[in-house]
Design a protein around this motif. Structure first.
Motif, short mmCIF file in Angstrom:
data_model
loop_
_atom_site.label_atom_id
_atom_site.label_comp_id
_atom_site.label_asym_id
_atom_site.label_seq_id
_atom_site.Cartn_x
_atom_site.Cartn_y
_atom_site.Cartn_z
N VAL A 1 -8.34 47.13 41.90
CA VAL A 1 -9.00 46.42 43.00
C VAL A 1 -9.07 44.97 42.53
N THR A 2 -8.09 44.19 42.95
CA THR A 2 -7.97 42.81 42.47
C THR A 2 -8.69 41.88 43.44
N ALA A 3 -9.42 40.93 42.87
CA ALA A 3 -10.10 39.96 43.73
C ALA A 3 -9.36 38.64 43.67
N ALA B 1 -14.97 37.50 31.91
CA ALA B 1 -14.13 36.45 31.33
C ALA B 1 -13.97 35.29 32.32
N VAL B 2 -13.75 35.65 33.58
CA VAL B 2 -13.56 34.62 34.59
C VAL B 2 -14.83 33.80 34.77
N ARG B 3 -15.96 34.52 34.75
CA ARG B 3 -17.24 33.84 34.94
C ARG B 3 -17.50 32.83 33.82
N ALA B 4 -16.99 33.14 32.63
CA ALA B 4 -17.25 32.29 31.48
C ALA B 4 -16.24 31.14 31.38
N ILE C 1 -8.53 41.60 47.40
CA ILE C 1 -9.67 41.23 48.25
C ILE C 1 -10.01 39.76 48.09
N VAL C 2 -10.02 39.03 49.21
CA VAL C 2 -10.55 37.67 49.23
C VAL C 2 -12.01 37.77 49.62
N GLU C 3 -12.89 37.17 48.83
CA GLU C 3 -14.31 37.29 49.16
C GLU C 3 -15.10 36.14 48.53
N MET D 1 -17.93 40.81 41.70
CA MET D 1 -18.15 41.17 40.29
C MET D 1 -18.45 42.66 40.12
N ARG D 2 -19.11 43.25 41.12
CA ARG D 2 -19.41 44.68 41.04
C ARG D 2 -18.15 45.52 41.21
N LEU D 3 -17.27 45.06 42.10
CA LEU D 3 -16.22 45.93 42.62
C LEU D 3 -14.85 45.71 41.98
N CYS D 4 -14.57 44.46 41.60
CA CYS D 4 -13.17 44.11 41.35
C CYS D 4 -12.87 43.89 39.86
#
Lengths: 244, 310
Positions: free
Chosen positions: A32-34, A230-233, A199-201, A208-211
């Motif tokens: 499930v890629t965001a 990692a992305v958040r950081a 998913i674009v969101e 963060m919960r799902l992807c």
């Protein structure tokens, strides 16, 4: 895991604005890629290019190992690549069941003379309608549904063709928190059944919960990707969102 | 189904009741416009493409028929020329295919303008191709040899047949996947294309069938014009307007709406034309009716009533 979708050097400009610029990314089968990014970063344009609604100025799109660049959206849909739209595009004057049947990916020319909604068609919709809690609305006109339920309908309808990859364009936007949670459940259960998602969101907690993984787009190209933490950081992501 | 049978039987019996000629003449035109409106509904109602060019195909049918008759010095059997109708219908439908394939690349108001342009092109051709159409002098042909006291009857029954044909096609379309495909075109064509629905083929098919029916009605109209047709009446923008108005009044995309619209408007028009003399005042009434429908019944009579009842 192999790549179900791969995009290679994709570019699209409108006049002087380059919406998608030398963009390369891949979606592995079973993920499930965001796809996130600030407004105007080219997410929806990228969706349009992948699903064949627009033709790229340069670059290639590969789906399930085949070069599908320039193919129309109908052919891609039948090949197992389907999408939803930001604005919950359903056919407002058709009933819920008719919306489902219209999306079933028939061999239309062979079926033109068959009933509008045959008993077999109706039977095919039953499981999905039940799964999305739309059974009670089956014979209502789609225009009478709330916005959130129209979004559920659009999602349920594109599943009629048993797609391999589903692109959701802002599934959580404009709907109430309860429904956001239900969207999440639907993605999870379909994912468990073997469907890959892109998913674009904008709702980052949803993402963060799902992807996993998360791809961050800025100015038409990916600037960061990896698992959510990692992305958040990643400082480049903060820069892109907060304007560095 | 029962409703349809009662409707057809009632109409079939009417001419046998010894009604005066002016009533029968009016009914011929009511049936003619009911068939035309039902034909237009296939494109303008079910598919959502507002064609303003249908009068061109009415004219093509009329001239095709008149030209076939023109070569004869007299008609021995009055019913025989009606046998050409299927060929005229199929031929015009085939002409309609490439026209639709090009014109239907545009939508909504642009499509309306493209098709009305087609109407004026055909009208100009009818006026200027003297060798073929006789230009403004009209195109003459032998008069149908039907007895004077029942002269309207053959036309009445053939038009009734065409109306039934148009309604059966509409009914079949609404009940089948063709109707579903056309409804998605009307609702959101781009989305429909993305779902793999053959929108291009479906709308061209609807247009072709619609103009084929229109041409057959035009042919019967020509035959009814005792021995001569003129370009300003054979290719008449008012025919297009009437078709559109009747469908909008009765209800777009419904089976009975166009028929209801034709019965109300055509009888009303004949009455107004009679009351207001030969003047064109009825056109003002027409325009007013159209404005009132758009204001108060934007979906047409039948859908609005159905909405109230639910």
């Amino acid at each position: 895991m192999s790549d179900l979708l791969r995009v290679d050097g994709l570019r699209k400009s409108y006049g002087g604005v380059t919406a998608v610029d030398d963009c390369s990314l891949a979606v592995a089968e079973g993920t499930v890629t965001a796809l996130i990014g600030p407004n105007g970063s080219g997410k929806t344009t990228l969706f349009d290019l992948i699903t064949g609604y627009r033709k790229p100025d340069a670059g290639r799109v590969f789906f399930a190992g085949q070069d599908v660049t320039g193919r129309g959206p109908g052919r891609l849909y039948r090949a197992g690549l389907s999408r939803t739209f930001q604005q919950a595009r359903v056919f407002p004057q058709l009933t819920v069941v008719e919306n489902m049947v219209a999306a079933a990916g028939h061999r239309w020319w062979r079926q033109l003379a068959t009933p509008r909604v045959s008993a077999a068609d109706r039977a095919r919709t039953e499981a999905l309608l039940a799964e999305f809690d739309l059974t009670g609305d089956a014979d209502r006109i789609a225009a009478e549904l709330s916005y959130g339920r129209r979004k559920l309908l659009e999602f349920a309808a594109v599943l009629m063709s048993t797609p391999r990859l589903v692109l959701l364009d802002e599934p959580a936007a404009g709907v109430n928190p309860v429904l956001v949670e239900r969207m999440e459940q639907h993605v999870r259960s379909r994912h468990a059944a073997g469907v890959t998602f892109l998913i674009v969101e904008h709702d980052l907690s949803f993402v963060m919960r799902l992807c996993d993984p998360v791809i961050v787009l800025d100015a038409g190209r990916p600037i960061s990707q990896g698992d959510p933490s990692a992305v958040r950081a990643d400082p480049r992501v903060l820069d892109a969102y907060l304007g560095g | 189904m029962i409703r349809g049978a009662v409707f057809v039987v009632t109409l079939a019996v009417l001419p046998l009741l010894g009604l005066p000629h002016w009533v029968l003449n009016m009914l011929v035109f009511v049936l003619m416009f009911a068939a035309l409106a039902s034909a237009w509904n296939l494109v303008g109602g079910l598919t959502g493409y507002p064609s303003l060019g249908h009068a061109a195909f009415f004219g093509i049918g009329a001239y095709a028929f008149a030209l076939l008759l023109h070569r004869q010095t007299e008609i021995t059997d009055g019913w025989q020329p009606f046998a050409w109708l299927p060929a005229i219908g199929v031929g015009t439908a085939l002409i309609g295919v490439p026209i639709a394939a090009i014109a239907m690349r545009t939508r909504a108001d642009v499509f309306a303008i493209v098709t009305i342009t087609l109407l004026f092109v055909v009208q100009t051709l009818a006026f200027n191709l003297h060798g073929l159409t006789g230009g403004a002098q009209g195109l003459s042909f032998p008069v149908a040899p039907f007895p004077a006291d029942t002269f309207e009857r053959p036309f009445y029954y053939v038009l009734l047949g065409l109306l039934v044909l148009a309604m059966l096609l509409t009914f079949g379309t609404l009940r089948s996947k063709v109707g579903l495909a056309l409804a998605t075109v009307r609702g959101d064509e781009d989305k429909a294309r993305g779902l793999g629905i053959p929108v291009g083929g479906a709308k061209v098919l609807a247009f072709a069938v619609s103009v084929g029916l229109t041409a057959m009605v035009g042919a019967v109209w020509a035959y009814y014009q005792v021995g001569i047709i003129y370009p300003q009446f054979a290719v008449d923008p008012l025919v297009t307007i009437a078709m559109v108005l009747m469908v909008f009044l009765g209800g777009r995309g419904t089976l009975w709406g166009p028929v209801l619209g034709a019965f109300v408007l055509e009888t009303g028009q004949q009455y107004l034309a009679y009351e207001l003399g030969a003047s064109q005042f009825y056109l003002i009434a027409y325009a007013m009716i159209f404005l009132l429908i758009m204001l108060f019944l934007p979906r047409g009579v039948l859908p609005s009533l159905a909405g109230r009842l639910r």
